[in-house]
Design a protein around this motif. Sequence first.
Motif, PDB file in Angstrom:
ATOM      1  N   TRP A 150      35.711  42.776  38.600  1.00 47.00           N
ATOM      2  CA  TRP A 150      37.413  43.275  38.535  1.00 47.00           C
ATOM      3  C   TRP A 150      37.933  41.990  39.152  1.00 47.00           C
ATOM      4  O   TRP A 150      39.139  41.753  38.565  1.00 47.00           O
ATOM      5  CB  TRP A 150      37.444  44.569  39.228  1.00 47.00           C
ATOM      6  N   ASP A 151      37.493  41.554  40.226  1.00 45.45           N
ATOM      7  CA  ASP A 151      38.343  40.271  40.650  1.00 45.45           C
ATOM      8  C   ASP A 151      38.063  39.128  40.029  1.00 45.45           C
ATOM      9  O   ASP A 151      39.237  38.193  40.241  1.00 45.45           O
ATOM     10  CB  ASP A 151      37.767  40.184  42.122  1.00 45.45           C
ATOM     11  N   GLN A 152      37.263  39.054  39.091  1.00 43.75           N
ATOM     12  CA  GLN A 152      37.314  37.697  38.502  1.00 43.75           C
ATOM     13  C   GLN A 152      37.695  37.825  36.837  1.00 43.75           C
ATOM     14  O   GLN A 152      37.743  36.767  36.037  1.00 43.75           O
ATOM     15  CB  GLN A 152      35.609  37.166  38.275  1.00 43.75           C
ATOM     16  N   CYS A 153      37.910  39.015  36.470  1.00 38.87           N
ATOM     17  CA  CYS A 153      38.188  39.035  35.095  1.00 38.87           C
ATOM     18  C   CYS A 153      39.700  38.481  34.695  1.00 38.87           C
ATOM     19  O   CYS A 153      40.534  38.216  35.482  1.00 38.87           O
ATOM     20  CB  CYS A 153      37.998  40.578  34.700  1.00 38.87           C
ATOM     21  N   HIS A 156      43.397  38.853  34.277  1.00 36.45           N
ATOM     22  CA  HIS A 156      44.307  39.749  34.929  1.00 36.45           C
ATOM     23  C   HIS A 156      45.356  40.414  33.911  1.00 36.45           C
ATOM     24  O   HIS A 156      45.420  41.587  33.864  1.00 36.45           O
ATOM     25  CB  HIS A 156      45.288  38.986  35.941  1.00 36.45           C
ATOM     26  N   LYS A 167      43.335  43.585  32.163  1.00 39.64           N
ATOM     27  CA  LYS A 167      42.822  44.770  33.096  1.00 39.64           C
ATOM     28  C   LYS A 167      43.367  45.954  32.518  1.00 39.64           C
ATOM     29  O   LYS A 167      42.676  47.126  32.310  1.00 39.64           O
ATOM     30  CB  LYS A 167      43.364  44.435  34.595  1.00 39.64           C
ATOM     31  N   LEU A 174      31.967  46.214  45.691  1.00 39.28           N
ATOM     32  CA  LEU A 174      33.402  45.677  45.601  1.00 39.28           C
ATOM     33  C   LEU A 174      34.349  46.494  46.608  1.00 39.28           C
ATOM     34  O   LEU A 174      35.230  45.744  46.884  1.00 39.28           O
ATOM     35  CB  LEU A 174      34.045  46.208  44.119  1.00 39.28           C
ATOM     36  N   THR A 219      35.060  44.482  49.520  1.00 37.45           N
ATOM     37  CA  THR A 219      35.788  43.170  49.377  1.00 37.45           C
ATOM     38  C   THR A 219      37.051  43.159  48.817  1.00 37.45           C
ATOM     39  O   THR A 219      38.108  42.433  48.945  1.00 37.45           O
ATOM     40  CB  THR A 219      34.776  42.129  48.768  1.00 37.45           C
ATOM     41  N   LEU A 220      37.331  43.967  47.797  1.00 35.01           N
ATOM     42  CA  LEU A 220      38.722  43.998  47.234  1.00 35.01           C
ATOM     43  C   LEU A 220      39.582  44.686  47.758  1.00 35.01           C
ATOM     44  O   LEU A 220      39.579  45.594  48.708  1.00 35.01           O
ATOM     45  CB  LEU A 220      38.291  44.359  45.691  1.00 35.01           C
ATOM     46  N   ASP A 274      42.695  47.700  43.713  1.00 36.84           N
ATOM     47  CA  ASP A 274      41.737  47.289  42.934  1.00 36.84           C
ATOM     48  C   ASP A 274      40.503  47.852  42.651  1.00 36.84           C
ATOM     49  O   ASP A 274      40.110  48.109  41.430  1.00 36.84           O
ATOM     50  CB  ASP A 274      41.626  45.690  43.030  1.00 36.84           C
TER      51      ASP A 274
END
Length: 895
Positions: free
Chosen positions: A193-196, A198, A201, A239, A242-243, A247
Motif C-alpha cells: 500500500w505504501d509503494q503502490c 497513489h 488506490k 504494515l 509502519t504505515l 493508510d
Amino acid sequence: TLQWEALGKQFVEYEQVAPFLIPEDQQKRLLDFLPLFLKTWEQSAGVIVFPNIQLLASEVSKLLTKEIKRSLNGKPAEEARLALEQLLQQKGEAEDGHLLLKSVYLLSQTDLRTKWNIIGSGLPAALMQCLYLFFTFPLKKTSDDGEENENDTQTQEMLVEIMLNMYKEEQGVEELLAADKLQSLIIATASLWDQCSHSWKVPTGRVLRAISRTQTKNSIVYLQAVDCIKIAVLNLFKLADTLPASDVCAAASIVLCFVKDSYPISSALLTEFESNDGYQLLLKILLRCEGLQQNEGDPYLDEILDMLTCLTTCGKTELKVSGNIVHPQLPHFDFEWTQSSGMTVKNLQAFQVLQSIFQRSNDQHLCGRILAAIGTIWAWDRANFFLLEWTLQPINQFTDIIHFKPHSVQVQFFRLVESIVLDLSYVPHEILKKIQYLIKENIVPFCTLTALQCLLSMTQKDLLFSDIFRDSGLLGLLLALLRKQAKILRKSAGTHLPGLEEGTERELNAVMLKMVAALTVRSVRNTVVLKDYGMVPYIKIFLDDECYRSATLSILEQLSVINYEEYMSIIIGALCSSTQGELHLKLDLLKSLLRILESPKSHSAFRTCSGFNGLLSLLSDMEGALQDPPSGMWRAFGQNCVLELIFYTLRGITAALHLDPVNSNFFQRNGLFEKMAEDLGSLGCFWTQRQWQSPLSLEKKRTFAEFLDAALCSSEPFPIWLKNCIWILNFLDHMLKGTLHQESYFEEIKSEMGEASRNDQEGPHAQEVAFKRPGNKLLASDYSLWGNPEEKLEMKDSTIVHPGAVCVMVRLLPKLYKEGHAQLSQEIQCAVVGHIQSLVKSEKSRQVMCESGLLRTIITSCQDAFCSESHPLHLPLTRVFEKLASQAIEPDVLR
C-alpha cells in the motif's frame, strides 16, 4: 433512426466479409467502423437502435483483449505497464486502443446480454491484469509526459467503470479465476500500500469491493486454496507497525470486505481470518486510529467498524445463555423473545474487539463509534442486550470507566443506558447500582451530572423508579448532598464567593433537586422520607435562586399532600419576606399557591397561615407601581409585569374564597375588601384625592364592555393610567363573579409573545407589548379574560358571588379620574356604574348583595353622588339601589 439503419447495414456488410479477410484487414474494418458508431451514439443521446449490438460487443471486446495481451506479451512488469499506458491513452493518431476502450465502456452500460458477451470475451481477466500493473507499479515521474499520462483520469474512469459493470455479475467474477491476478491484487493491497500508485488506490479499492459483493462459491474456494486471507493478514500485521493509521485502515478494509461478504455463502474465509489472529489485527489497527484528525481516515475506519459490527452476528449456532431477571421490573416488560430474526449475536470474538477498544481508548470519535455500534446491535434484536450483558457485560464494565472518557462520550453512553429502560422496558438493577456509586463518588462532576440526568429521565417514565431509587438509597444520598449545598447557600447569602455554585456544580444542584422532585411526585412515602430527614428547612433555601425554583416548588407542593399548613407557612412567609425587586419570585410563588388552592382542603390552611393578609401585603408594597412613569424600583420592570403580579395576587385571593363560606365570611368580616380597595387605589393609576370631581355633561356614553374593547383592543389612543385602571376593574369584575382564579390570560399572552412579560420593554409603555398585536388588534382568544365584547359584558355570567368586590369597584369610582381627562374620567365612571346596575338585574345577585351587609359601605363611598341630583352618577346609582329595595334586609340603610 436513419443513421442507425445505415450503420446497421454497414455492420452487416462487415459480418459478411469478415470470415474471408485476413486478421489485419478484419481488424482495420472494425476500427474504421467504430468512430461512426461512437458518433451516432453521441448524436442520439445514448439511445441505441442497433440489432447486432451483442455481436459488436463481442467483436470489440475480443479485439481489446487481444491488444492488451499483445502489449503485455513477454515484457517485464514496468515495460508492460508503460505499454498499457500507450495502448489505452488517447495520443495523437495512435488511438486504436483508446477507441476500443471507449467503445467497450459504452457497450458495457447497455443490456445484460450485451454485458455477458463482453464478459465471455476474456476481458475480465485481461483488465484485472491491467489493474494489477497500474496499482502495483507506479509510473516513474521522469518526464512531464509520463506524469501527465498517469493523471489521465478519463482513461482511468472508463477502465474502472467497465470493470465495475462486469464484476457485478457472478459470470464476470468466475472469469477471473482462470488467472491468478485476483489473489495477487488482494495481497498487493495488503503488502504494498505504501509503494503502490497513489492515483490507483481508490479505484482499486472500488473494483475489489465490487468483486467482494459478488463472490461465488468457486471464488471463495479459489481464495481459500491460495491462502489469500492468511497472507493478507500477515502482511497487514507488518504494515500496521509502519504505515499511518489511515493508510492501514484503507488496506485492511478491502481484506475485511472479502471476509464479511463471503460469510452468507461460506464461513471458510472468516475461519481463515480468525485462525490467523484477524481480530487481534483489527484491534491493533483500530487502536492506532486514536487521535486521527477530523475526517482523516474516517471513511475506512467507519467501514471497518461497520463490518466488525456485522461480524458479531456471524456464527453457526445461537448463543445459549441464562441470566437472572432481578425484580421489580416494569409492568410491560416481557422476557420471552424469539431468536428468529437472524440478527442475534453469535460471534463474541468480534464483539470483544469493540469492547476492548472502548476499554483501552479515550478517543472521542472511536469511543463514540463503538457506542453507536452497540446501539445498532441492540436495535437488530432486543435479545442482543441480554446475550451480551449476560456474557461479556459491556455496559456493566463500561460504567466503571466512563468518567475517564470525553464529555460527549459520557453523554452518549448514558443515553444508551437510558434506552435500556425506554426502548427495552427493562430495569438493569446492577448497572443502576454502579451508576449510583458513580454519583456518590462524584469524581468528575460532569459525569455525575450526566448520570443523574439519565436516572431522572428513567424516573419520569414510571413510578416504579420512585420505589427503586428510595430502596437503593439514592433518595437519601441526594437529600444529604442537598443539605450540604443548602448550608453553603445560606452561609453565602447576599455575598458572592469565588468559584461557588459555578458551572457544572450549579447545574448538578439543579438536577439533584429535579430528581428529588421526580421521586416525590405522587409518592407520599418518599415525601414522608424527605420530611423525616428534616429537609424542609433546607429545601426552602433553594427558593431564592431562579435556577432551582421550579424543582423546589414542585417538592414543596408534594409536601402539601401530607401537611397543607407547612406548605402554606413556607409560601406565604416567602411572599411576605420577598423584596420589591424579586417580582419573578413572587409570581412563581403565587402560581404554585394557585395549584395547591385547587384543592378545597387547602383553603383552611391558607386562612390560618395568614394567607389573605400576606397576599394583600403584596398589593400594599406596590404603592406607586403603576404611576406614569413608575416610581422607585418599579421603574426597572415593565408595567405589564406589575399588572401580572396584581392579576395573580387577586387570582390567589379568589381561589381561596371559591366555594368556601368560612373564608368568604372571614375576608368580609375583617374588612379585607376595604383594605384591598385602599391598596389598589394607591397603585398610582387612580386619583388619590377623596372628593368627587365637579360633574360635566357627557357628549357620549359608552358601556363598560365598549371601554374594554376600545382601551385594550382597538387603535383608539388611550392614556396609560386609564388602561391600567380598566385592567384592574376587569380583574375585579371577574373576582366578583368568582371566576378570576380560573383565568389564565397572562399564560396565553406569554406563549404567544415569547415570554413577553419577562423580557418586555422597560418603561411606562412596556405593557403595550402584551396588550397589542401588530396593527393594534388582539386575537379572538385574547378576549378570554373579559369575554367577547359583542356579547356585551353585562349579559355574560352576571351573577354576583363576592359582593365585597362590588364594594371595591364602588370605592374606586371616585378615583377613576385624571387631571386633563375630566370628560373621559366621568365617562368611565358612568360606564362602571352602568355595569354594576346590569349585575344586580338578577334576583340572585340582589339577594347576595343585600345579605352581605355591605350596602351602607357602598352608599358611604358614593354619598356625594347620592346627595347631588345634578351629578351624572346620581340617577344610575339610585336605580341600583331601587333594584335592591325589594329584598333589602337593612331598610334604614335604604332610607
